[in-house]
Design an enzyme around this catalytic site. Structure first.
Site, short mmCIF file in Angstrom:
data_model
loop_
_atom_site.label_atom_id
_atom_site.label_comp_id
_atom_site.label_asym_id
_atom_site.label_seq_id
_atom_site.Cartn_x
_atom_site.Cartn_y
_atom_site.Cartn_z
N GLU A 223 41.79 52.32 47.19
CA GLU A 223 42.69 51.35 47.82
C GLU A 223 42.28 51.07 49.26
O GLU A 223 41.94 51.99 50.02
CB GLU A 223 44.14 51.81 47.74
CG GLU A 223 44.42 53.21 48.21
CD GLU A 223 45.84 53.67 47.89
OE1 GLU A 223 46.42 53.19 46.90
OE2 GLU A 223 46.36 54.50 48.64
N CYS A 224 42.27 49.81 49.60
CA CYS A 224 41.98 49.31 50.94
C CYS A 224 40.65 49.86 51.47
O CYS A 224 39.59 49.45 51.00
CB CYS A 224 43.14 49.60 51.89
SG CYS A 224 43.20 48.44 53.30
N GLY A 225 40.67 50.78 52.42
CA GLY A 225 39.41 51.30 52.96
C GLY A 225 38.52 51.90 51.90
O GLY A 225 37.29 51.76 51.93
N SER B 100 41.75 47.93 44.82
CA SER B 100 42.34 46.75 45.46
C SER B 100 42.60 47.07 46.92
O SER B 100 42.40 48.19 47.38
CB SER B 100 43.65 46.35 44.78
OG SER B 100 44.70 47.23 45.15
N PHE C 257 38.46 50.95 48.80
CA PHE C 257 37.97 49.76 48.09
C PHE C 257 36.76 49.17 48.81
O PHE C 257 35.73 48.87 48.19
CB PHE C 257 39.13 48.77 48.00
CG PHE C 257 38.80 47.39 47.51
CD1 PHE C 257 37.95 47.19 46.43
CD2 PHE C 257 39.36 46.28 48.12
CE1 PHE C 257 37.66 45.91 45.96
CE2 PHE C 257 39.08 45.00 47.66
CZ PHE C 257 38.22 44.82 46.59
#
Length: 437
Positions: free
Chosen positions: A324-326, A415, A328
């Site tokens: 997730e985020c970083g 994501s 990703f």
């Protein structure tokens, strides 16, 4: 330990303010540090989906900090967390978010729903009687909201503190007055404050702030709040026997403690590793790459070829990866910082990301997958270029927000979203099983 079948009384208050930048985090951390140094067990919570402030509050209190958000978590779960904390704590502090009444699920909404009184931190620089007017407005704007009192921040002198207190209504408590002192400020960057382990003198700053709480009179404890028992069913043992490797270092540290608790409650074993420093993954069935600051560690992440190869091998064996985020961004082909300097990342997902100077997306999101709905939030400064088509888009809570793509390739799911696992443990379990189902 108090029985978890009866109500529990514990002093508690939610630390709010008329706006951001008034000093909520500094004051909440100072209060936690101050009362902890007196031998009290202090449990601290943070309103809303925040990863950075809780690190500082955990350092100050000596206990993990959990988030509280009515929409992302549900009121019952929030009540359960508070009740369990009250069973062993001498004091509960909840740091608010933004201004007291700001947002779709505001600090005031949370305080009122949970029956916790509000203490307002007000930056008193350049104010005299107007300080009392602001306090009065906060206390009376929503009459049904319990109000514990005010904390004057950045007070100029003993005379200034006295002037502020004299202006307050007779029935409004001045809980503390804190002198202006640059030595207690907390440094920040684009996503907020620096992380706790990046502030080398954090202990000294908090010790000084703790002293200042009593600079113009004794700091007062809030009154006790009665917390009622909440019966919540434990999550199903959907991850029994699975070992999950969780990235945790300076580049990947944005993770809810409640997410880790949820994985453990579902039967998983957790093994932590560092994509920055380690040459191999722990022996594991699945990998969890949370958010963080990969853009600040591009050279180290790009240079750790052994770790990148280990992640590729893990994926090629059909083992699950959830990012997730970083995390990703780390799985993309490349990531560039704000200056345009790009570095090669793991390359398990086609595409590249570029850090920007302005926010690209911010807000609460709901994601509906075949297994059900799960909620979380988005907060990032990077833009993405990829030919990969999302499996699904999230639904933003804000009317004019835009959804985030949820990507999947085999047993890899990723994501920009930071999802809150306890909202739907069954969905969360699907991120870590090889089939993804």
């Amino acid at each position: 330990m108090a029985s978890l079948q009866n109500s529990v009384a514990c002093p508690a208050m939610l630390i709010a303010a008329p706006a951001s930048g008034q000093g909520k985090t500094t004051i909440t951390a100072a209060l936690a540090y101050h009362f902890r140094s007196q031998g009290l067990t202090v449990r601290v919570f943070k309103t809303g989906p925040d990863f950075i402030d809780p690190q500082i509050l955990a350092f100050a209190s000596g206990h993990p900090v959990y988030q509280l958000d009515l929409w992302m978590m549900g009121e019952s779960h929030c009540r359960e967390l508070l009740y369990r904390a009250a069973a062993t704590a001498d004091l509960i502090l909840i740091e608010g978010v933004m201004g007291l009444f700001d947002g779709d699920s505001s600090s005031a909404d949370l305080a009122q729903a949970l029956g916790v009184p509000v203490a307002a931190v007000i930056d008193a620089q350049g104010m005299a009687q107007t300080f009392a007017a602001v306090a009065h407005g906060l206390a009376t704007y929503r009459p049904e909201l319990a109000f514990a009192g005010v904390i004057a921040n950045k007070v100029g002198s003993a005379g200034h503190a006295k002037l502020l207190q004299e202006a307050l209504p007779a029935d409004m408590a001045m809980l503390a007055a804190v002198a202006r002192d640059e030595a207690i400020g907390l440094p920040s960057r684009h996503l907020g404050l620096l992380q706790a382990d990046e502030i080398g003198d954090l202990s000294a700053r908090l010790a000084r702030a703790s002293e200042l709480l009593n600079g113009f009179g004794p700091c007062r404890l809030p009154q006790a709040v009665q917390f009622e028992p909440v019966r919540c069913e434990p999550p199903p043992a959907l991850l029994a026997g699975l070992r999950i490797a969780v990235a945790r270092d300076a580049a990947f540290s944005f993770i809810y403690q409640a997410n880790l608790d949820c994985l453990l409650a579902m039967g998983a074993e957790l093994a932590f590793f560092s994509p920055l420093a380690d040459a191999a993954l722990p022996e594991a069935d699945s990998v969890y790459l949370p958010g963080g600051y990969p853009e600040l560690h591009l050279v180290a992440l790009a240079g750790n070829q052994a770790m990148k190869q280990a992640l590729r091998q893990h994926h090629n064996r059909g083992k699950a990866i959830y990012a997730e985020c970083g995390g990703f961004l780390y799985l993309l082909e490349s990531l560039a910082d704000k200056q345009g300097q790009a570095a090669e990342m793991v390359g398990l997902l086609p595409g590249r990301a570029q850090m920007q100077s302005r926010l690209a997306n911010l807000g609460m999101h709901s994601l509906t997958l075949p297994q059900g709905e799960i909620r979380g939030h988005s907060f990032h400064f990077s833009t993405l270029e990829t030919e990969l088509q999302p499996q699904q888009y999230s639904q933003p809570l804000r009317r004019f927000g835009h959804g985030e793509g949820f990507f999947r390739g085999g047993a890899l799911q990723a994501s920009y979203l930071h999802l809150y696992f306890p909202f739907n443990p069954s969905v969360a379990a699907g991120f870590f099983r090889q089939s993804g189902r």
